[in-house]
Every structure is written in C-alpha cells, then in structure tokens.
Write an enzyme that holds these catalytic residues in place. Structure first.
Site, PDB file in Angstrom:
ATOM      1  N   CYS A 194      -2.507 -29.474  19.687  1.00  0.00           N
ATOM      2  CA  CYS A 194      -3.387 -29.608  18.524  1.00  0.00           C
ATOM      3  C   CYS A 194      -3.796 -31.074  18.335  1.00  0.00           C
ATOM      4  O   CYS A 194      -4.203 -31.734  19.285  1.00  0.00           O
ATOM      5  CB  CYS A 194      -2.660 -29.029  17.305  1.00  0.00           C
ATOM      6  SG  CYS A 194      -3.663 -28.712  15.853  1.00  0.00           S
ATOM      7  N   THR A 195      -3.639 -31.617  17.134  1.00  0.00           N
ATOM      8  CA  THR A 195      -4.073 -32.983  16.851  1.00  0.00           C
ATOM      9  C   THR A 195      -3.130 -34.037  17.403  1.00  0.00           C
ATOM     10  O   THR A 195      -3.379 -35.233  17.206  1.00  0.00           O
ATOM     11  CB  THR A 195      -4.262 -33.194  15.336  1.00  0.00           C
ATOM     12  OG1 THR A 195      -3.067 -32.824  14.645  1.00  0.00           O
ATOM     13  CG2 THR A 195      -5.423 -32.355  14.817  1.00  0.00           C
TER      14      THR A 195
END
Length: 203
Positions: A109-110
């Site tokens: 993800c981030t």
C-alpha cells in the site's frame, strides 16, 4: 552467514492492520508449516513494545530497529503512519542502509510512498494503493507507476497495491524464495483465493 531466511515486518503507530497481518500470516504459515529450510519472521519497530494500528488494534514489536538481526527481507506496510515516516530522516536513512546492505524491501500500500521519499524508487517500476498513485508520482516523477498491477517485483525492491494486495505480494515472495509449490501449499493452507482480474469495461 546464516542459512536462515530472516524476514522483518515493520510496525509503527497508525499502521494499516491488514497491510501487516496479511503478509505476516502468509510468511508465518510458510515458515511454520511449509518451508524446507529455516525461515524466521520478526515484528520490528522503532522500539520494542506495543503500537496501535489505524483501526485501534494493538500490535507488539519484539525487536527494535537498532538491535534487530540482519534482515534478508523487510516488509514495509502502509497506513496513516506513513505520512510521518515519509518525513522521518532517521527512518529514511535506515531504509537506505538496508537497501545498501542487500535487504529486499517489500512495501504494501502506501509503504511505497516512504520508499519513494527515501529515493529508492527513482527510475524504477512500482505501485501503491490506487488512491495514492498520483501522490507516488508526485513524490518522485521518475517512478514508472504501474497502475493496474497487484504487485511489482523489481529485484531488490517489491511494491504492492492497496491493503489486501499485500497477501498476493507475500505469496509471490514465498514463490521467489521457496518455489511455486511452497507458494501453492501456503495459499491452500490459508485458504486464500486471489481476486479475479478486473474486466476491461471499455468499448
């Protein structure tokens, strides 16, 4: 050199729980039940102790960054906490150091935004959560942003898309380090079915 494959999964305040727990389940199941050679999976944080995930779950880091054993792989989750990490010069320098030492950095993800902030994705293919693809490109315009991919393996850096994609990436890591049979046995053992590719809705 140890013949044990050592995988660290990073914990930090406001980590996205599934970003961490998904890969942990995959890699931990492989290590405990499938792997034909020793694999250890460690929870690593800035210090030993409990952190709170973004949904309030308490998670325990058993090893501090400063005294963790050498890591062959680091899984760097995403979550709201990455906003602070992307500006944390000590954390960014640690990631650069791991990279220089040959540790495979695998983001979920981030987490890839933090790798980009450290300058580690320059000129490389990478992905992140679909809502943050533009931000990844803004942090480092040289990144070859792979929009549709669940994960991108570029050798010593592997990035994955949002949240549940970390499971797919972790199974890929099992394939990479343990072989396709081990990956399939792990997938069956956790009863995980990969999502079907999204159909093209264009004319």
């Amino acid at each position: 050199m140890s013949d044990t494959l050592t995988i660290g999964v990073l914990l930090f305040e406001d980590v996205e729980e599934l970003d961490m727990v998904g890969p942990w389940e995959v890699l931990g199941f492989w290590a405990a039940h499938i792997a034909s050679s020793p694999v250890q999976v460690l929870a690593v944080g800035s210090e030993v102790g409990v952190v709170r995930g973004s949904k309030g779950l308490g998670l325990v880091a058993d090893h501090a960054v400063a005294d963790a054993p050498p890591l062959d792989v680091l899984v760097h989750p995403g979550g709201n906490g990455t906003r602070a990490l992307a500006k944390d010069t000590v954390h960014l320098e640690w990631l650069r150091h791991l990279h220089e030492q040959g540790t495979v950095l695998a983001s979920v993800c981030t987490g890839s935004l933090v790798l980009a902030a450290a300058g580690l994705l320059a000129g490389r293919p990478a992905t992140t959560h679909r809502d943050y693809l533009d931000k990844l490109a803004k942090i480092d315009p040289s990144v070859d942003v792979r929009t549709p991919d669940r994960y991108v393996d570029d050798g010593d850096i592997v990035t994955s898309a949002g949240v549940s994609a970390g499971i797919d990436m972790a199974l890929h890591l099992v394939t990479r380090f343990g072989g396709s049979e081990a990956s399939e046995l792990t997938r069956a053992g956790i009863q995980y079915e990969a999502p079907e590719p999204v159909a093209d809705s264009g004319a």
